[in-house]
Design a protein around this motif. Sequence first.
Motif, mmCIF file in Angstrom:
data_model
loop_
_atom_site.group_PDB
_atom_site.id
_atom_site.type_symbol
_atom_site.label_atom_id
_atom_site.label_comp_id
_atom_site.label_asym_id
_atom_site.label_seq_id
_atom_site.Cartn_x
_atom_site.Cartn_y
_atom_site.Cartn_z
ATOM 1 N N ASP A 80 0.876 -1.171 0.000
ATOM 2 C CA ASP A 80 0.000 0.000 0.000
ATOM 3 C C ASP A 80 0.914 1.222 0.000
ATOM 4 O OD1 ASP A 80 -1.556 2.266 0.912
ATOM 5 O OD2 ASP A 80 -3.099 0.852 1.556
ATOM 6 N N PHE A 81 0.745 2.105 -0.984
ATOM 7 C CA PHE A 81 1.674 3.206 -1.182
ATOM 8 C C PHE A 81 1.048 4.571 -0.905
ATOM 9 C CE2 PHE A 81 3.383 -0.356 -3.419
ATOM 10 C CZ PHE A 81 4.763 -0.206 -3.385
ATOM 11 N N TYR A 120 2.097 5.631 -7.699
ATOM 12 C CA TYR A 120 1.190 6.717 -8.065
ATOM 13 C C TYR A 120 -0.281 6.310 -7.992
ATOM 14 C CZ TYR A 120 -0.635 10.792 -10.518
ATOM 15 O OH TYR A 120 -1.326 11.939 -10.841
ATOM 16 N N ASP A 121 -0.638 5.184 -8.612
ATOM 17 C CA ASP A 121 -2.038 4.754 -8.653
ATOM 18 C C ASP A 121 -2.417 3.813 -7.512
ATOM 19 O OD1 ASP A 121 -2.666 6.228 -10.938
ATOM 20 O OD2 ASP A 121 -1.954 4.643 -12.276
ATOM 21 N N ASN A 122 -1.424 3.281 -6.794
ATOM 22 C CA ASN A 122 -1.672 2.413 -5.636
ATOM 23 C C ASN A 122 -2.611 1.252 -5.981
ATOM 24 O OD1 ASN A 122 -1.240 1.633 -2.981
ATOM 25 N ND2 ASN A 122 -2.794 2.998 -2.128
ATOM 26 N N LYS A 123 -2.427 0.682 -7.168
ATOM 27 C CA LYS A 123 -3.350 -0.349 -7.647
ATOM 28 C C LYS A 123 -3.260 -1.651 -6.860
ATOM 29 C CE LYS A 123 -3.784 1.128 -12.488
ATOM 30 N NZ LYS A 123 -3.594 0.725 -13.911
ATOM 31 N N LEU A 124 -2.080 -1.956 -6.331
ATOM 32 C CA LEU A 124 -1.916 -3.240 -5.662
ATOM 33 C C LEU A 124 -2.801 -3.344 -4.435
ATOM 34 C CD1 LEU A 124 -0.362 -5.885 -5.896
ATOM 35 C CD2 LEU A 124 1.511 -4.854 -4.592
ATOM 36 N N SER A 125 -2.881 -2.279 -3.651
ATOM 37 C CA SER A 125 -3.701 -2.320 -2.441
ATOM 38 C C SER A 125 -5.189 -2.199 -2.741
ATOM 39 C CB SER A 125 -3.284 -1.205 -1.480
ATOM 40 O OG SER A 125 -3.675 0.059 -1.971
ATOM 41 N N LYS A 126 -5.519 -1.671 -3.936
ATOM 42 C CA LYS A 126 -6.925 -1.466 -4.303
ATOM 43 C C LYS A 126 -7.532 -2.671 -5.020
ATOM 44 C CE LYS A 126 -6.288 3.532 -4.937
ATOM 45 N NZ LYS A 126 -6.291 4.639 -5.931
ATOM 46 N N GLY A 127 -6.752 -3.716 -5.246
ATOM 47 C CA GLY A 127 -7.261 -4.863 -5.985
ATOM 48 C C GLY A 127 -7.404 -4.594 -7.466
ATOM 49 N N ARG A 172 0.388 0.208 6.803
ATOM 50 C CA ARG A 172 -0.813 0.054 5.989
ATOM 51 C C ARG A 172 -0.775 -1.272 5.216
ATOM 52 N NH1 ARG A 172 -3.986 4.773 4.978
ATOM 53 N NH2 ARG A 172 -4.626 3.901 2.972
ATOM 54 N N THR A 173 0.437 -1.703 4.844
ATOM 55 C CA THR A 173 0.584 -2.987 4.151
ATOM 56 C C THR A 173 0.109 -4.134 5.032
ATOM 57 O OG1 THR A 173 2.389 -2.170 2.770
ATOM 58 C CG2 THR A 173 2.289 -4.543 3.107
ATOM 59 N N ALA A 174 0.250 -3.978 6.336
ATOM 60 C CA ALA A 174 -0.191 -5.033 7.257
ATOM 61 C C ALA A 174 -1.709 -5.158 7.304
ATOM 62 C CB ALA A 174 0.347 -4.764 8.664
ATOM 63 N N THR A 175 -2.421 -4.216 6.701
ATOM 64 C CA THR A 175 -3.887 -4.247 6.743
ATOM 65 C C THR A 175 -4.515 -4.728 5.443
ATOM 66 O OG1 THR A 175 -4.175 -1.960 5.967
ATOM 67 C CG2 THR A 175 -3.790 -2.273 8.323
ATOM 68 N N GLU A 215 -4.159 -11.456 -15.171
ATOM 69 C CA GLU A 215 -5.285 -11.438 -14.227
ATOM 70 C C GLU A 215 -5.190 -10.220 -13.314
ATOM 71 O OE1 GLU A 215 -5.932 -15.076 -12.094
ATOM 72 O OE2 GLU A 215 -4.935 -16.275 -13.636
ATOM 73 N N THR A 216 -6.346 -9.764 -12.844
ATOM 74 C CA THR A 216 -6.380 -8.720 -11.833
ATOM 75 C C THR A 216 -6.322 -9.385 -10.470
ATOM 76 O OG1 THR A 216 -7.719 -7.294 -13.261
ATOM 77 C CG2 THR A 216 -7.670 -6.776 -10.911
ATOM 78 N N VAL A 217 -5.329 -9.013 -9.650
ATOM 79 C CA VAL A 217 -5.097 -9.722 -8.387
ATOM 80 C C VAL A 217 -5.570 -8.888 -7.213
ATOM 81 C CG1 VAL A 217 -3.172 -11.041 -9.330
ATOM 82 C CG2 VAL A 217 -2.725 -8.847 -8.209
ATOM 83 N N ASP A 218 -5.982 -9.591 -6.156
ATOM 84 C CA ASP A 218 -6.519 -8.955 -4.954
ATOM 85 C C ASP A 218 -5.771 -9.516 -3.748
ATOM 86 O OD1 ASP A 218 -7.959 -7.891 -2.865
ATOM 87 O OD2 ASP A 218 -9.923 -8.467 -3.642
ATOM 88 N N LEU A 219 -5.100 -8.648 -2.997
ATOM 89 C CA LEU A 219 -4.320 -9.099 -1.842
ATOM 90 C C LEU A 219 -5.201 -9.673 -0.736
ATOM 91 C CD1 LEU A 219 -1.656 -6.231 -1.579
ATOM 92 C CD2 LEU A 219 -1.420 -8.472 -2.644
ATOM 93 N N LYS A 220 -6.486 -9.356 -0.743
ATOM 94 C CA LYS A 220 -7.377 -9.931 0.265
ATOM 95 C C LYS A 220 -7.509 -11.443 0.088
ATOM 96 C CE LYS A 220 -8.488 -6.300 2.630
ATOM 97 N NZ LYS A 220 -7.988 -6.157 4.038
ATOM 98 N N ASN A 221 -7.150 -11.948 -1.089
ATOM 99 C CA ASN A 221 -7.184 -13.395 -1.313
ATOM 100 C C ASN A 221 -5.999 -14.114 -0.688
ATOM 101 O OD1 ASN A 221 -9.575 -13.273 -2.802
ATOM 102 N ND2 ASN A 221 -8.480 -12.894 -4.729
#
Length: 609
Positions: free
Chosen positions: A372-373, A463-470, A506-509, A477-483
Motif C-alpha cells: 500500500d503506497f 502513483y495509482d496504488n493499484k496493488l492495495s486497491k485490488g 498500511r501494508t499489514a492491513t 489477471e487482476t489480483v486482490d491481496l485480500k485473497n
Amino acid sequence: MSGNKKEKAALPSLQSLMAEQNPLQMQVLMTTLALANTESQALISDVLMGSGPVGTMAQGDPMGAGEAFRAVGMNLAQNPAALMRANMELMRGWMGLWNEMTQEALGAEPAPETDKRFSDPEWQTNPGFKFIRKAYEVNTKWLMGLADHATDLPENLHLRTKFFTQQLTDIMSPTNYLGTNPQALRAFMESGGESVLNGIRLARADVKKAGGKLHISQTDETPFEIGENIATAPGKVVFRNDLIELIQYAPTQETVYSRPLLIFPPWINKFYILDLREENSMIRWLVDKGLTVFVVSWRSADDVTKDYTWDDYSKNGVYAAVEAALQASGAKKLNAVGYCIGGTLLSGTLAHMAANGDDRVNSATFFASQSDFELAGDLRVFTDGPGRSYIDSLIEKSGGVMPGAMMYETFNWLRPIDLVWRYVIDQYMLGKSPRPFDLLYWNADQTNIPGKVHQRYLKDCYYDNKLSKGEFELLGETVDLKNVTIPVMVQASRDDHICPFESVYRTATVFGGDTKFVLSSSGHIAGVVNHPDAKKYQHWTGGKITETGAEWLETAQEAPGSWWPYWWDWLKPKSGAKKKAVQPKDMGLGAAPGTYVKVRLQHIKLPLK
C-alpha cells in the motif's frame, strides 16, 4: 557523554590558532584560504549540478520544482492573511534570535545543541558562528513552513515543494562551505592549508574515476571482495535462468526443518546485505536455527534482460524460484520472505497464486516492504507527472534501462546531510581519505533495472496504488491481496526514510488472513539487519491492528534488542518437522554467492542515446 564534552573543550579555538601565526604566515594562509574557498564554491556547484534532485533544477527543471514553488507563491499572493502569518513567524523567529543572543551575552546558559552538523564547539562559543547558525535555523524554519501556509494546494505540489525546499535548506547550511565551517577552518589552520589542498586532490580523483563527473566516494572499496571477505556463507547455486540465480546454503545442523525458507531481496540492491559479515549475517543466523535457506540473486539489467516486465519478474523470478527451491529441498511447501521491492513483487504473486489455487507458499514475511503506497513518503516526488517524465527520459537515454548509478544518487539525496554533505565536508574540506566500510561498499554496489519494471513500479504501485486497491494486473489477471489468507508477518523500521513506518503499517492491513506486525527501531537497513548478538536497538510487538501505526504503537509492548527472536518464535512452528540435513546438490553452477552478484555497473555497457 562527559568524555565527548571534554574532547570538544580541548579543541583549540580559531582565535587562538590565528594568534599563534606570525604576520607573514597569516598572510600566506589567508591568500591560500581565499583561493581554496573559490575552489570549494566551484566544488559545491559541481555537487549540485550532478544527478541529484536539485541538479535537475539546473537542467531545465524536468521534475517540476519551479512549478511547485510558483504554485505556493501564487497561492500566498492571493491569500494575504496567510502570507502575513508566514512573515510574522519569520519576524518572531528573528526577534527570538536577537533576544537569545542578548540573554546569552548577559550570561544566560546557552541552549544545548541537537543538530549534529553543528557539534563543533565554535558554534556555541564563538558569537559570530553562533549567529550564523541561529540565523540559518530561523530562515530554514520559515522556508520549510511556507508550503504549509498555502491553502488548498494539491497534495502532489505540496509534497514536491516540501521536498525541494528541504533540499535547498540543506544545501544552504553554513557547514557546507569552507568559509563558514569552523571545523574545516581549524583543520586548515592546523595543517597549514594542507587539509584543503588534499581535499581538492580527492575531489579531482573522484571526478577522474567517474569519467569527468563528480561522484563522491563514500568509502575505500579496495579491501573488499565478494565471496572472500563479504558474502561468505557457504552454499551452492542450484538454479539459474536469465533473471535469477538461486542459492541454497549449506546446513550447519545435523537435522533441519522440513520446510525451507526462500528470500526475495530487492533488485535495486544486491542480496548480500543479508550476509555482509559473519557476525551480522541473517543468512547464517537462520541456517544455524536449522532452516534450509534459499536466496534469490537478481541479475543486473543488461542487453539480455533490459526489456523484461513485471510479469517476467513474477514468472521467472518468484514462480521459478519457488519451483526450484521445492525441487532442490524435496519439500512440498516453503515459507517466503520479501524485502522492500522484493516484497512488493512477492505480495502480488501470492495474490496470483491464491487466485489459481497454488498453495506452495505456507507463510510470508515482509521486511520494510510496501504493498500500500498511500503514505509512501518522499519517493512519491518521483512518481507524479513531472517525476515520471524525468525518469522516462533517463530510461530512454540509457537504452531502456534505469541506470543503477542514478538510483544510487537518488537514494543519497533522500538523506543528503548524511549521504552527500557529510562526505563533501570530511573529504573535500577536511582532506580525510575515505575509510573502508563494508556497508557503504554494499550501498555503492548498485544494479541496473529494466525500464519497464521500474516504470510500472512508479506508476501502478506508487502513483495509482493499484496493488492495495485490488486493481493490479499480473500475468493476465487482476489480483486482490485480500485473497492472500496465509499467515503473514510485516516488519517496519521506525526511522525508515525509504519505506516509512506508517506506509509499511498500511501494508499489514491489506491481506486477508492472520497478519502480525513488528516495528524495529533504526532505518531501512539497520532496522532489518540487527543480529541479536549485537544487543542493539529495540522493537515493538503485540499491538492491535487498527487504522494507523501510531494507534498500533500505543497498544504495543517495547522490548530491547533485535526483533529476529520474535520472528523466529512465529516462524518456527510453520517450518515443519525435523529431518536429516543434506548438503546442497552440485548442479555445476558454482558456489555461493554465485556469478550475478559479482557483476558491477562498470562491467555492463548500456547502449546510451
